[in-house]
Design a protein around this motif. Structure first.
Motif, PDB file in Angstrom:
ATOM      1  N   LYS A  11       0.823  -1.196   0.000  1.00 30.73           N
ATOM      2  CA  LYS A  11       0.000   0.000   0.000  1.00 30.73           C
ATOM      3  C   LYS A  11       0.867   1.259   0.000  1.00 30.73           C
ATOM      4  O   LYS A  11       0.600   2.218  -0.721  1.00 30.73           O
ATOM      5  N   SER A  12       1.926   1.216   0.801  1.00 34.25           N
ATOM      6  CA  SER A  12       2.810   2.372   0.872  1.00 34.25           C
ATOM      7  C   SER A  12       3.388   2.694  -0.491  1.00 34.25           C
ATOM      8  O   SER A  12       3.456   3.843  -0.888  1.00 34.25           O
ATOM      9  N   ILE A  13       3.803   1.635  -1.195  1.00 34.60           N
ATOM     10  CA  ILE A  13       4.444   1.859  -2.488  1.00 34.60           C
ATOM     11  C   ILE A  13       3.455   2.499  -3.459  1.00 34.60           C
ATOM     12  O   ILE A  13       3.797   3.434  -4.185  1.00 34.60           O
ATOM     13  N   ILE A  14       2.200   2.035  -3.464  1.00 30.12           N
ATOM     14  CA  ILE A  14       1.195   2.605  -4.371  1.00 30.12           C
ATOM     15  C   ILE A  14       0.990   4.086  -4.078  1.00 30.12           C
ATOM     16  O   ILE A  14       1.029   4.935  -4.976  1.00 30.12           O
ATOM     17  N   LEU A  15       0.803   4.404  -2.786  1.00 29.49           N
ATOM     18  CA  LEU A  15       0.578   5.803  -2.417  1.00 29.49           C
ATOM     19  C   LEU A  15       1.774   6.670  -2.755  1.00 29.49           C
ATOM     20  O   LEU A  15       1.636   7.793  -3.243  1.00 29.49           O
ATOM     21  N   PHE A  16       2.919   6.086  -2.533  1.00 31.37           N
ATOM     22  CA  PHE A  16       4.165   6.775  -2.791  1.00 31.37           C
ATOM     23  C   PHE A  16       4.257   7.139  -4.278  1.00 31.37           C
ATOM     24  O   PHE A  16       4.558   8.276  -4.648  1.00 31.37           O
ATOM     25  N   LEU A  17       3.951   6.162  -5.133  1.00 36.92           N
ATOM     26  CA  LEU A  17       3.999   6.406  -6.576  1.00 36.92           C
ATOM     27  C   LEU A  17       2.969   7.451  -6.986  1.00 36.92           C
ATOM     28  O   LEU A  17       3.255   8.317  -7.820  1.00 36.92           O
ATOM     29  N   ALA A  18       1.767   7.376  -6.387  1.00 32.90           N
ATOM     30  CA  ALA A  18       0.725   8.340  -6.751  1.00 32.90           C
ATOM     31  C   ALA A  18       1.198   9.768  -6.468  1.00 32.90           C
ATOM     32  O   ALA A  18       1.049  10.669  -7.301  1.00 32.90           O
ATOM     33  N   MET A  19       1.824   9.940  -5.305  1.00 32.80           N
ATOM     34  CA  MET A  19       2.309  11.274  -4.974  1.00 32.80           C
ATOM     35  C   MET A  19       3.449  11.685  -5.895  1.00 32.80           C
ATOM     36  O   MET A  19       3.561  12.842  -6.303  1.00 32.80           O
ATOM     37  N   GLY A  20       4.288  10.712  -6.246  1.00 27.80           N
ATOM     38  CA  GLY A  20       5.401  10.998  -7.146  1.00 27.80           C
ATOM     39  C   GLY A  20       4.906  11.460  -8.504  1.00 27.80           C
ATOM     40  O   GLY A  20       5.406  12.442  -9.070  1.00 27.80           O
ATOM     41  N   ILE A  21       3.895  10.775  -9.041  1.00 24.82           N
ATOM     42  CA  ILE A  21       3.339  11.153 -10.340  1.00 24.82           C
ATOM     43  C   ILE A  21       2.765  12.559 -10.276  1.00 24.82           C
ATOM     44  O   ILE A  21       2.950  13.380 -11.176  1.00 24.82           O
ATOM     45  N   CYS A  22       2.106  12.843  -9.188  1.00 21.94           N
ATOM     46  CA  CYS A  22       1.548  14.170  -8.951  1.00 21.94           C
ATOM     47  C   CYS A  22       2.646  15.234  -9.059  1.00 21.94           C
ATOM     48  O   CYS A  22       2.489  16.250  -9.741  1.00 21.94           O
ATOM     49  N   THR A 159       8.819   9.498   6.214  1.00 21.17           N
ATOM     50  CA  THR A 159       9.838  10.470   5.785  1.00 21.17           C
ATOM     51  C   THR A 159       9.788  10.639   4.270  1.00 21.17           C
ATOM     52  O   THR A 159       9.860  11.751   3.774  1.00 21.17           O
ATOM     53  N   PHE A 160       9.655   9.523   3.549  1.00 25.28           N
ATOM     54  CA  PHE A 160       9.613   9.621   2.096  1.00 25.28           C
ATOM     55  C   PHE A 160       8.419  10.432   1.621  1.00 25.28           C
ATOM     56  O   PHE A 160       8.543  11.319   0.782  1.00 25.28           O
ATOM     57  N   SER A 161       7.251  10.129   2.159  1.00 28.08           N
ATOM     58  CA  SER A 161       6.096  10.868   1.673  1.00 28.08           C
ATOM     59  C   SER A 161       6.125  12.299   2.191  1.00 28.08           C
ATOM     60  O   SER A 161       5.633  13.209   1.526  1.00 28.08           O
ATOM     61  N   GLY A 162       6.774  12.489   3.356  1.00 31.94           N
ATOM     62  CA  GLY A 162       6.942  13.857   3.843  1.00 31.94           C
ATOM     63  C   GLY A 162       7.814  14.671   2.896  1.00 31.94           C
ATOM     64  O   GLY A 162       7.511  15.825   2.586  1.00 31.94           O
ATOM     65  N   VAL A 163       8.882  14.029   2.405  1.00 35.93           N
ATOM     66  CA  VAL A 163       9.765  14.691   1.453  1.00 35.93           C
ATOM     67  C   VAL A 163       9.010  15.022   0.164  1.00 35.93           C
ATOM     68  O   VAL A 163       9.112  16.124  -0.376  1.00 35.93           O
ATOM     69  N   LEU A 164       8.221  14.059  -0.304  1.00 39.46           N
ATOM     70  CA  LEU A 164       7.429  14.273  -1.515  1.00 39.46           C
ATOM     71  C   LEU A 164       6.465  15.428  -1.337  1.00 39.46           C
ATOM     72  O   LEU A 164       6.347  16.313  -2.190  1.00 39.46           O
ATOM     73  N   LEU A 165       5.780  15.377  -0.202  1.00 44.40           N
ATOM     74  CA  LEU A 165       4.828  16.440   0.103  1.00 44.40           C
ATOM     75  C   LEU A 165       5.534  17.784   0.103  1.00 44.40           C
ATOM     76  O   LEU A 165       5.060  18.761  -0.490  1.00 44.40           O
ATOM     77  N   GLY A 166       6.706  17.786   0.742  1.00 48.60           N
ATOM     78  CA  GLY A 166       7.481  19.018   0.799  1.00 48.60           C
ATOM     79  C   GLY A 166       7.830  19.523  -0.588  1.00 48.60           C
ATOM     80  O   GLY A 166       7.691  20.719  -0.880  1.00 48.60           O
ATOM     81  N   SER A 167       8.260  18.618  -1.477  1.00 47.65           N
ATOM     82  CA  SER A 167       8.620  19.030  -2.835  1.00 47.65           C
ATOM     83  C   SER A 167       7.413  19.583  -3.569  1.00 47.65           C
ATOM     84  O   SER A 167       7.507  20.591  -4.277  1.00 47.65           O
ATOM     85  N   ILE A 168       6.266  18.918  -3.437  1.00 52.77           N
ATOM     86  CA  ILE A 168       5.054  19.386  -4.110  1.00 52.77           C
ATOM     87  C   ILE A 168       4.682  20.779  -3.626  1.00 52.77           C
ATOM     88  O   ILE A 168       4.444  21.697  -4.417  1.00 52.77           O
ATOM     89  N   PRO A 213      -1.098  20.417  -3.677  1.00 54.78           N
ATOM     90  CA  PRO A 213      -0.648  20.468  -2.282  1.00 54.78           C
ATOM     91  C   PRO A 213      -1.761  20.112  -1.305  1.00 54.78           C
ATOM     92  O   PRO A 213      -1.518  19.418  -0.314  1.00 54.78           O
ATOM     93  N   ILE A 214      -2.974  20.564  -1.617  1.00 56.12           N
ATOM     94  CA  ILE A 214      -4.089  20.270  -0.714  1.00 56.12           C
ATOM     95  C   ILE A 214      -4.359  18.770  -0.691  1.00 56.12           C
ATOM     96  O   ILE A 214      -4.425  18.150   0.383  1.00 56.12           O
ATOM     97  N   MET A 215      -4.460  18.181  -1.881  1.00 54.06           N
ATOM     98  CA  MET A 215      -4.742  16.751  -1.949  1.00 54.06           C
ATOM     99  C   MET A 215      -3.621  15.948  -1.289  1.00 54.06           C
ATOM    100  O   MET A 215      -3.876  15.026  -0.511  1.00 54.06           O
ATOM    101  N   ALA A 216      -2.382  16.303  -1.643  1.00 52.92           N
ATOM    102  CA  ALA A 216      -1.248  15.556  -1.102  1.00 52.92           C
ATOM    103  C   ALA A 216      -1.230  15.645   0.415  1.00 52.92           C
ATOM    104  O   ALA A 216      -0.989  14.666   1.110  1.00 52.92           O
ATOM    105  N   ARG A 217      -1.547  16.854   0.925  1.00 57.02           N
ATOM    106  CA  ARG A 217      -1.569  17.030   2.366  1.00 57.02           C
ATOM    107  C   ARG A 217      -2.641  16.163   3.017  1.00 57.02           C
ATOM    108  O   ARG A 217      -2.379  15.464   3.987  1.00 57.02           O
ATOM    109  N   LEU A 218      -3.839  16.210   2.423  1.00 58.39           N
ATOM    110  CA  LEU A 218      -4.933  15.429   3.000  1.00 58.39           C
ATOM    111  C   LEU A 218      -4.591  13.940   2.990  1.00 58.39           C
ATOM    112  O   LEU A 218      -4.819  13.225   3.965  1.00 58.39           O
ATOM    113  N   LEU A 219      -4.017  13.494   1.858  1.00 64.03           N
ATOM    114  CA  LEU A 219      -3.632  12.092   1.726  1.00 64.03           C
ATOM    115  C   LEU A 219      -2.610  11.730   2.804  1.00 64.03           C
ATOM    116  O   LEU A 219      -2.756  10.737   3.521  1.00 64.03           O
TER     117      LEU A 219
END
Lengths: 478, 183
Positions: A11-22, A159-168, A213-219
């Motif tokens: 599940k983590s990997i899927i969410l991670f990829l979704a944020m990455g594509i975003c 941490t990974f998704s936090g970094v992604l969120l930060g970049s977005i 950013p809003i969606m990524a944050r909520l996610l």
């Protein structure tokens, strides 16, 4: 439990990829706004570069960065033997391959978190305030909660998704600012043919920059909350005693102290939101943690078993209709094995917990390498590690006390050993040494060459210390 | 063409087979490792007890029986050679220990002794560690047993004679009961 972890990982990997594509899409359209199609690819590669670069940094030194900004200090078992025992108990219960390192944050606000990119190399961090306020059962609950974050690899994911969120957030922020202040200028200078495509690009980019950013944050927050529930459920499964964690959470939320070293970026890691004063204004959607009273209610509701399914039942009961969603992945729910709950607290925990503010101060000082000296009149004096006088007068009775210089040096030496693990136990040549061969692993007492009685505790794991009577270095051979 | 398809299917089966076999071996090793964890903790308790008795001796002159009870139970537990006898002896030792900690309540001097307090923390933690390592062992056994009974891993397990492991249950039911302390 192990099927559950792999389900979680997927599940983590899927969410991670979704944020990455975003993030990549955002980069593409921002680039497109400025320089047409080619610009889109530039933007895309810049976004990718930011992502990869930040991910690599957070993978290799994420834990040390987090530990450093949280001002956590690595400690030896002597500072707080009970904490080490509790961590080891939970390590055994969780079947972790290696003992996590233990850190203490010298701060009176009760809280805890865990870091580690895999179960082989992890760390559990608690504040001095937590140790001061909780009894053994409660401490066990908190440590079990952190242990399950390690098991589920939540820290790595967060941490990974936090970094992604930060970049977005960073990219869209820069873009929106530039549109606000410099919007339009760039388009006028170019030909009309390219303009239309760029207008479309711009509109899409604007939409993504506002929404992403809003969606990524909520996610991010939704996952973070879900993981807290899951960690609570795993903690119950490990300790078989939901009341311990429940009352610990109550005590933590009862404190109105802010953790000085916590900030917005690290807040999601803690067992409960460390920024209480600011956290209250946030709505449920944008908080990293579920409301504590709800977590406590769920834990208290658990009856007739400590398995995941029991937690899910309690969760659904408390949340009503909103609790239909499964907190626990399906493989965890299928496990119908009945695990008996421990009904009675540990013997020690049953007694009232009497520790004062003075103990808290002593603990914080011990973490910071102070030396404790008891005067003949009974006054306990605390010397800072950089105390540089040879002797001083007791402030109460005036007796002249000698500063145990050797002991201060030994303490600094201990921190050196912790910081860089070395096998170098050879003493300097001019130092007097005494060697003692350890018989077993239990309590042992022996006489130093000067006649002073020395005692080793079972948890003593250093290979040398200084005699505080004659200053000899005592080498312990195992 | 059909040969290629046949070979592909065969390859899938072979790799699946190897994967299942390896995971079964891994799980069995986990069970073994969990068992040795219990052993480590039991040994640790045996090491701590002489120190406890030594410390308590000076304070508890009138509790000679309790102390010798512990010492005897310890040597019996250390001498036990098979699993069943071991479970029983360890259970008896736990019983003796909890009796001792109830008696300690009558000796405030002993309870104030820092040495004794540290030992008590070590011992109660060791008791917990024994309980948790048993819990972990049973978790691992459950997982392993499920795996060798479920399809398709049961086929591989049958071929290589993987036997279900036994759960570690307490021999002495009294150990489950936390002693009642009355003040």
């Amino acid at each position: 439990m192990w099927e559950l972890i792999s389900a979680n990982k997927r599940k983590s990997i899927i969410l991670f990829l979704a944020m990455g594509i975003c993030l990549v899409l955002l980069g593409y359209f921002i680039g497109g706004t400025y320089a047409g199609k080619d610009g889109g690819y530039y933007g895309l590669s810049i976004a990718l570069f930011i992502w990869v670069f930040m991910s690599i940094i957070s993978f290799f030194s994420g834990d040390s960065i987090i530990l450093a900004i949280s001002r956590a200090k690595k400690v030896t078992p002597n500072v707080h033997p009970q904490l080490f025992n509790v961590v080891e108990e939970m390590k055994i219960a969780a079947g972790l391959p290696a003992m996590p390192s233990v850190y203490i944050i010298p701060d009176p606000a009760p809280n805890a978190f865990a870091v580690g990119r895999n179960p082989q190399k992890s760390a559990v961090v608690v504040t001095a305030g937590l140790l001061e306020q909780l009894n053994r059962d409660e401490l066990q609950g908190v440590v079990a909660h952190e242990m399950s974050h390690i098991l589920n690899r939540d820290v790595l994911f967060m941490t990974f998704s936090g970094v992604l969120l930060g970049s977005i957030v960073f990219l869209s922020h820069v873009f929106l600012r530039s549109m606000w202040f410099g919007g339009g200028r760039r388009f006028n200078s170019k030909g009309k043919s390219g303009g239309q495509a760029q207008m479309i690009m711009m509109i899409v980019a604007l939409a993504i920059a506002i929404l992403a950013p809003i969606m990524a944050r909520l996610l991010y927050f939704a996952i973070s909350r879900k993981r807290e529930y899951l960690a609570d459920a795993t903690a119950v499964r490990l300790t078989r005693y939901p009341e311990g964690l429940a009352s610990a959470l109550e005590k933590i939320s009862g404190s109105n102290l802010d953790l000085q070293s916590a900030n917005k970026a690290t807040a999601a890691l803690y067992i409960a939101n460390p920024l209480k004063a600011k956290g209250r204004k946030l709505s449920n959607l944008t908080s990293t943690h579920p409301p504590i009273h709800e977590r406590v209610d769920i834990l208290r509701r658990i009856s007739n078993g400590a398995n995941y399914i029991n937690y899910q039942h309690a969760f659904t009961f408390i949340k009503g209709n909103r609790g239909r969603t499964n907190i626990i992945p399906p493989s965890g729910i299928q496990d119908k094995t009945k695990l008996d709950l421990r009904t009675k607290p540990l013997e020690e925990a049953a007694k009232p917990h009497k520790k004062g503010v003075r103990d808290l101060g002593d603990l914080i000082r011990a973490v910071n390498n102070y030396v404790f000296l008891v005067c003949a009149c009974g006054l306990k004096m605390k010397l800072p590690p950089d105390f540089n006088k040879k002797s001083f007068n007791c402030p109460r009775c005036g007796t002249l006390n000698q500063v145990p210089v050797a002991e201060l040096a030994a303490l600094t030496a201990v921190t050196d050993i912790i910081d860089k693990p070395s096998n170098d136990s050879q003493p300097e040549k001019d130092e007097k040494i005494f060697r003692y061969k350890r018989k077993g692993k239990g309590w042992e007492s022996f006489n130093c060459e000067c006649g002073a009685v020395k005692q080793l505790s079972p948890s003593f794991n250093k290979n040398s210390f200084y005699c505080n009577h004659c200053g000899r270095k005592i080498l312990i051979e195992n | 063409m059909s040969l290629i398809i046949f070979l592909a299917i065969l390859a899938i089966f072979v790799f699946g087979f190897i994967g299942i076999y390896n995971s079964l071996v891994g799980l069995r090793n986990r069970v073994k490792n969990a068992w040795s964890q219990i052993d480590v903790q039991l040994k640790r308790r045996h090491d701590l007890i002489p120190n406890l008795v030594e410390t308590a001796k000076g304070y508890m002159k009138h509790e000679h029986d309790t102390l010798t009870g512990i010492t005897e139970a310890r040597s019996k537990a250390m001498g036990a050679d098979n699993v069943a006898a071991k479970g029983q002896a360890e259970g008896a030792l736990s019983g003796a220990m909890s009796k001792f900690f109830v008696v300690v309540e009558n000796y405030p001097d002993l309870k104030a002794n820092t040495n004794f307090l540290a030992l008590q923390e070590e011992l109660s933690s060791t008791e917990n560690k024994i309980a948790f390592s048993r819990q972990n062992y049973n978790d691992q056994v459950l997982f392993f047993n499920n795996k060798i009974q479920m399809f398709p891993s049961n086929l591989v397990a049958g071929m290589f004679n993987f036997k279900p492991e036994e759960f570690f249950e307490l021999e002495n039911e009294a150990e489950k009961e936390v002693p009642k302390v009355s003040f």
